[in-house]
Design a protein around this motif. Structure first.
Motif, PDB file in Angstrom:
ATOM      1  N   LEU A 149      -3.402  15.376  28.997  1.00 57.43           N
ATOM      2  CA  LEU A 149      -3.373  14.018  28.735  1.00 57.43           C
ATOM      3  C   LEU A 149      -4.430  13.116  29.611  1.00 57.43           C
ATOM      4  N   PRO A 150      -5.503  13.236  29.296  1.00 56.41           N
ATOM      5  CA  PRO A 150      -6.497  12.751  30.132  1.00 56.41           C
ATOM      6  C   PRO A 150      -6.418  11.237  30.319  1.00 56.41           C
ATOM      7  N   TRP A 151      -5.730  10.584  29.207  1.00 55.66           N
ATOM      8  CA  TRP A 151      -5.777   9.208  29.257  1.00 55.66           C
ATOM      9  C   TRP A 151      -4.565   8.676  30.289  1.00 55.66           C
ATOM     10  N   PHE A 152      -4.049   9.434  30.833  1.00 55.55           N
ATOM     11  CA  PHE A 152      -3.102   9.018  32.045  1.00 55.55           C
ATOM     12  C   PHE A 152      -3.701   9.346  33.445  1.00 55.55           C
ATOM     13  N   ASP A 153      -4.768   9.966  33.484  1.00 53.20           N
ATOM     14  CA  ASP A 153      -5.274  10.403  34.694  1.00 53.20           C
ATOM     15  C   ASP A 153      -6.002   9.025  35.533  1.00 53.20           C
ATOM     16  N   GLU A 154      -5.942   9.150  36.823  1.00 51.12           N
ATOM     17  CA  GLU A 154      -6.323   7.972  37.728  1.00 51.12           C
ATOM     18  C   GLU A 154      -7.685   7.690  37.155  1.00 51.12           C
ATOM     19  N   GLY A 155      -8.018   6.299  36.958  1.00 51.38           N
ATOM     20  CA  GLY A 155      -9.328   6.092  36.625  1.00 51.38           C
ATOM     21  C   GLY A 155      -9.482   5.762  35.168  1.00 51.38           C
ATOM     22  N   ALA A 156      -8.594   6.322  34.373  1.00 50.14           N
ATOM     23  CA  ALA A 156      -8.611   6.021  32.727  1.00 50.14           C
ATOM     24  C   ALA A 156      -8.884   4.802  32.580  1.00 50.14           C
ATOM     25  N   GLU A 157      -9.293   4.524  31.506  1.00 48.50           N
ATOM     26  CA  GLU A 157      -9.287   2.962  30.746  1.00 48.50           C
ATOM     27  C   GLU A 157      -7.915   2.413  30.521  1.00 48.50           C
ATOM     28  N   LEU A 158      -7.765   1.029  30.682  1.00 47.85           N
ATOM     29  CA  LEU A 158      -6.342   0.480  30.468  1.00 47.85           C
ATOM     30  C   LEU A 158      -5.874   0.905  28.978  1.00 47.85           C
ATOM     31  N   ASN A 159      -4.571   1.062  28.946  1.00 53.01           N
ATOM     32  CA  ASN A 159      -3.979   1.311  27.840  1.00 53.01           C
ATOM     33  C   ASN A 159      -4.451   2.604  26.891  1.00 53.01           C
ATOM     34  N   ALA A 160      -5.169   3.452  27.476  1.00 49.20           N
ATOM     35  CA  ALA A 160      -5.767   4.450  26.861  1.00 49.20           C
ATOM     36  C   ALA A 160      -4.915   5.299  26.149  1.00 49.20           C
ATOM     37  N   ASP A 161      -3.825   5.191  26.194  1.00 45.84           N
ATOM     38  CA  ASP A 161      -2.806   5.978  25.320  1.00 45.84           C
ATOM     39  C   ASP A 161      -2.323   5.550  24.124  1.00 45.84           C
ATOM     40  N   PHE A 162      -2.895   4.140  23.846  1.00 47.93           N
ATOM     41  CA  PHE A 162      -2.622   3.529  22.766  1.00 47.93           C
ATOM     42  C   PHE A 162      -3.800   3.406  21.708  1.00 47.93           C
ATOM     43  N   TRP A 163      -5.033   4.024  22.043  1.00 42.17           N
ATOM     44  CA  TRP A 163      -6.144   3.888  21.301  1.00 42.17           C
ATOM     45  C   TRP A 163      -7.017   5.344  20.854  1.00 42.17           C
ATOM     46  N   CYS A 164      -7.809   5.560  20.293  1.00 45.49           N
ATOM     47  CA  CYS A 164      -8.247   7.152  20.198  1.00 45.49           C
ATOM     48  C   CYS A 164      -9.725   6.915  20.107  1.00 45.49           C
ATOM     49  N   THR A 165     -10.497   7.805  21.156  1.00 44.68           N
ATOM     50  CA  THR A 165     -11.894   7.631  21.296  1.00 44.68           C
ATOM     51  C   THR A 165     -12.432   8.102  19.781  1.00 44.68           C
ATOM     52  N   PRO A 166     -13.832   8.145  19.578  1.00 45.25           N
ATOM     53  CA  PRO A 166     -14.397   8.365  18.504  1.00 45.25           C
ATOM     54  C   PRO A 166     -14.044  10.190  18.223  1.00 45.25           C
TER      55      PRO A 166
END
Length: 201
Positions: free
Chosen positions: A72-89
């Motif tokens: 779950l890299p969207w929870f890693d330190e340094g991940a972008e804010l709120n990254a678990d609520f949107w998807c990358t391309p």
């Protein structure tokens, strides 16, 4: 005579139903529509589902020493804010469906392997970290149900589709335009609503 389900079976059933309902809200939409933000806070169907699955994996996996192994890299330190609520391309609909099914498997395995009074730890619940499986399962179900409601509304905003699983399967037969017009009229009649401004002298 039907067999009464155990408390763990009941929790598993309603968790599955909430999750299946959320998955159904993706049906028939393309990648763009699934990602498009429909509220001022960016609510989008794919992101909500990604968040919900991620939370399930944490609460009913990691918190009971049963890590799923799903990154779950969207929870890693340094991940972008709120990254678990949107998807990358690079994150596809199939990826998020697979994440959701992994969460389902993790929860089922935990509820089958541990008694509901098993003690776990939620490290981010400061001062109340020690929890039971029952407590966390109910918390997770409540969270899923809330996000399922978010997805219901977002999907209706996109194309008018409503219902639990397929269009209209739990909706009354109503002339919805007339129904909405009636509610608007009733809102206009609400106590305390300002009346028309007088322009007479």
């Amino acid at each position: 005579m039907n067999q009464i389900p155990t408390p763990a079976e009941t929790l598993r059933k309603y968790l599955d139903e909430a999750r299946d309902g959320m998955l159904s809200k993706l049906d028939g939409l393309d990648e763009h529509a699934l990602r498009w933000p429909h509220t001022a806070t960016g609510a989008n169907l794919l992101g909500i589902l990604k968040h919900a699955a991620s939370i399930e994996l944490g609460y009913l996996g990691d918190c009971f020493d049963r890590p799923s192994g799903v990154p779950l890299p969207w929870f890693d330190e340094g991940a972008e804010l709120n990254a678990d609520f949107w998807c990358t391309p690079d994150e596809t609909v199939d990826d998020i469906r697979a994440l959701t099914r992994a969460a389902q498997q993790t929860i089922r395995a935990t509820l089958e392997a541990l008694p509901l009074d098993a003690v776990g730890r939620v490290p981010w619940w400061t001062g109340r970290e020690r929890v039971t499986l029952h407590q966390v399962a109910v918390h997770t179900l409540t969270d899923l149900a809330r996000h399922a409601g978010h997805m219901d509304i977002v999907r209706e905003l996109i194309d008018g589709r409503v219902g639990l699983r397929k269009e209209g399967d739990n909706m009354p037969e109503i002339d919805w335009q007339a129904y909405r017009t009636k509610l608007e009229r009733l809102a206009d009649q609400a106590p305390g609503r300002p009346g028309p401004t007088s322009t007479g002298s």
